[in-house]
Design a protein around this motif. Sequence first.
Motif, PDB file in Angstrom:
ATOM      1  N   MET A 173       6.041  32.672-105.139  1.00 22.85           N
ATOM      2  CA  MET A 173       6.938  32.557-104.026  1.00 22.85           C
ATOM      3  C   MET A 173       6.374  31.812-102.780  1.00 22.85           C
ATOM      4  O   MET A 173       5.000  31.836-102.698  1.00 22.85           O
ATOM      5  N   GLN A 174       7.245  31.459-101.743  1.00 25.38           N
ATOM      6  CA  GLN A 174       6.745  30.782-100.690  1.00 25.38           C
ATOM      7  C   GLN A 174       7.758  30.992 -99.440  1.00 25.38           C
ATOM      8  O   GLN A 174       8.894  31.287 -99.828  1.00 25.38           O
ATOM      9  N   VAL A 175       6.993  30.999 -98.294  1.00 27.01           N
ATOM     10  CA  VAL A 175       8.005  30.810 -97.190  1.00 27.01           C
ATOM     11  C   VAL A 175       7.693  29.602 -96.467  1.00 27.01           C
ATOM     12  O   VAL A 175       6.565  29.053 -96.209  1.00 27.01           O
ATOM     13  N   SER A 176       8.627  29.194 -95.559  1.00 22.41           N
ATOM     14  CA  SER A 176       8.600  27.892 -94.864  1.00 22.41           C
ATOM     15  C   SER A 176       9.100  28.084 -93.569  1.00 22.41           C
ATOM     16  O   SER A 176      10.198  29.006 -93.284  1.00 22.41           O
ATOM     17  N   GLY A 177       8.570  27.404 -92.490  1.00 26.74           N
ATOM     18  CA  GLY A 177       8.928  27.417 -91.122  1.00 26.74           C
ATOM     19  C   GLY A 177      10.256  26.549 -90.777  1.00 26.74           C
ATOM     20  O   GLY A 177      10.840  26.685 -89.877  1.00 26.74           O
ATOM     21  N   GLY A 178      10.367  25.804 -91.938  1.00 25.99           N
ATOM     22  CA  GLY A 178      11.394  24.747 -91.602  1.00 25.99           C
ATOM     23  C   GLY A 178      12.174  24.721 -92.701  1.00 25.99           C
ATOM     24  O   GLY A 178      12.531  25.612 -93.405  1.00 25.99           O
ATOM     25  N   SER A 179      12.609  23.213 -93.102  1.00 25.23           N
ATOM     26  CA  SER A 179      13.553  23.250 -94.143  1.00 25.23           C
ATOM     27  C   SER A 179      13.112  23.537 -95.546  1.00 25.23           C
ATOM     28  O   SER A 179      11.667  23.585 -95.576  1.00 25.23           O
ATOM     29  N   GLN A 180      13.613  23.834 -96.384  1.00 20.46           N
ATOM     30  CA  GLN A 180      13.221  24.206 -97.866  1.00 20.46           C
ATOM     31  C   GLN A 180      12.256  23.390 -98.495  1.00 20.46           C
ATOM     32  O   GLN A 180      12.407  22.088 -98.392  1.00 20.46           O
ATOM     33  N   SER A 181      11.209  23.859 -99.172  1.00 22.18           N
ATOM     34  CA  SER A 181      10.013  22.971 -99.484  1.00 22.18           C
ATOM     35  C   SER A 181       9.692  23.610-100.777  1.00 22.18           C
ATOM     36  O   SER A 181       9.741  24.911-101.027  1.00 22.18           O
ATOM     37  N   PHE A 182       9.070  23.131-101.918  1.00 21.66           N
ATOM     38  CA  PHE A 182       8.650  23.679-103.009  1.00 21.66           C
ATOM     39  C   PHE A 182       6.992  23.254-103.242  1.00 21.66           C
ATOM     40  O   PHE A 182       6.272  23.487-104.242  1.00 21.66           O
ATOM     41  N   ASN A 183       6.231  22.863-101.963  1.00 26.56           N
ATOM     42  CA  ASN A 183       5.010  22.420-102.122  1.00 26.56           C
ATOM     43  C   ASN A 183       4.180  23.559-102.560  1.00 26.56           C
ATOM     44  O   ASN A 183       3.258  23.501-103.522  1.00 26.56           O
ATOM     45  N   ALA A 184       4.023  24.638-101.931  1.00 25.96           N
ATOM     46  CA  ALA A 184       3.221  26.126-102.137  1.00 25.96           C
ATOM     47  C   ALA A 184       3.713  26.565-103.420  1.00 25.96           C
ATOM     48  O   ALA A 184       2.288  26.675-104.249  1.00 25.96           O
ATOM     49  N   VAL A 185       4.803  26.655-103.921  1.00 22.36           N
ATOM     50  CA  VAL A 185       5.160  27.222-105.353  1.00 22.36           C
ATOM     51  C   VAL A 185       4.450  26.304-106.235  1.00 22.36           C
ATOM     52  O   VAL A 185       3.943  26.688-107.392  1.00 22.36           O
ATOM     53  N   ASN A 186       4.599  24.831-106.133  1.00 24.13           N
ATOM     54  CA  ASN A 186       4.241  23.998-107.082  1.00 24.13           C
ATOM     55  C   ASN A 186       2.667  24.237-107.150  1.00 24.13           C
ATOM     56  O   ASN A 186       1.991  24.248-108.486  1.00 24.13           O
ATOM     57  N   GLN A 187       1.820  24.438-106.192  1.00 22.34           N
ATOM     58  CA  GLN A 187       0.447  24.210-106.239  1.00 22.34           C
ATOM     59  C   GLN A 187       0.071  25.687-107.000  1.00 22.34           C
ATOM     60  O   GLN A 187      -1.039  25.610-107.428  1.00 22.34           O
ATOM     61  N   LEU A 188       0.833  26.668-106.512  1.00 20.08           N
ATOM     62  CA  LEU A 188       0.475  28.125-107.054  1.00 20.08           C
ATOM     63  C   LEU A 188       0.708  27.934-108.639  1.00 20.08           C
ATOM     64  O   LEU A 188      -0.056  28.577-109.435  1.00 20.08           O
ATOM     65  N   ARG A 189       1.564  27.325-109.114  1.00 18.25           N
ATOM     66  CA  ARG A 189       1.985  27.267-110.525  1.00 18.25           C
ATOM     67  C   ARG A 189       0.661  26.442-111.225  1.00 18.25           C
ATOM     68  O   ARG A 189       0.361  26.923-112.110  1.00 18.25           O
ATOM     69  N   VAL A 190       0.057  25.587-110.418  1.00 20.89           N
ATOM     70  CA  VAL A 190      -0.950  24.743-111.196  1.00 20.89           C
ATOM     71  C   VAL A 190      -2.038  25.856-111.236  1.00 20.89           C
ATOM     72  O   VAL A 190      -2.635  25.886-112.121  1.00 20.89           O
ATOM     73  N   LEU A 191      -2.165  26.502-110.232  1.00 25.01           N
ATOM     74  CA  LEU A 191      -3.297  27.530-110.274  1.00 25.01           C
ATOM     75  C   LEU A 191      -3.331  28.505-111.286  1.00 25.01           C
ATOM     76  O   LEU A 191      -4.053  29.239-112.064  1.00 25.01           O
TER      77      LEU A 191
END
Length: 237
Positions: free
Chosen positions: A138-156
């Motif tokens: 899961m991730q939270v963002s301060g701005g518009s929706q993004s999936f950068n953090a969850v994509n990185q977490l999936r790699v890990l």
Amino acid sequence: MPDRLPQLDEASFQPIDHAKLLQPARSSHPPRILLLYGSLRQRSFSRLLTEEAARILTRLGAEARTFNPRGLPLVDDAEPDHPKVRELMDVVTWCEGMVWCSPERHGAMTGVMKTQIDWIPLSIGAVRPTQGKTLAVMQVSGGSQSFNAVNQLRVLGRWMRLITIPNQSSVPKAFAEFDDSDRMKPSPYYDRAVDVMEELVKFTLLTRDRADYLVDRYSERKESAEELSKRVNQRAL
């Protein structure tokens, strides 16, 4: 087509045991889920989303524990017997599934989130604290929706050999999604969080009693057999 594959070590190559895969689950205790969040802010929205997820998991019949990362040292800046490191390893060993929730900062997960994951080893002697366990990201963002953090977490998650479930949650403008009591407001983002936790519990129930079998690998059986053969030969000498 030849019946045999001569490049395979036949002693380590085994047919899939369909009966073992289909056997009924044995465990009766609630699924054990560990939740990690990636911010130390006083009003951390990744923590608030994690707390909401823990409530949902409890309603779904799971046992949820949340790790507080405050005081966890950087990797290699302390010994593994540091109290916060021991606390993290105890709950990682205890759990059968995990939730990783990070803010997105500079287009990536936070250092707080990465530090927690970096402290978790792939193996501790014969124990593999993550392999075969489930994971939701899961991730939270301060701005518009993004999936950068969850994509990185999936790699890990894949690197840690966790069974990372297909669904995920990304909450944009998180400051607008929580009320003055720090509870998540009704919205499609809340509904998605429920979906993700529901899927995590289902995957955990389906796999927790089969984890050892699911991660049993030909290459590792072959390596173990070769090591055993070397030790036997050395003793014979």
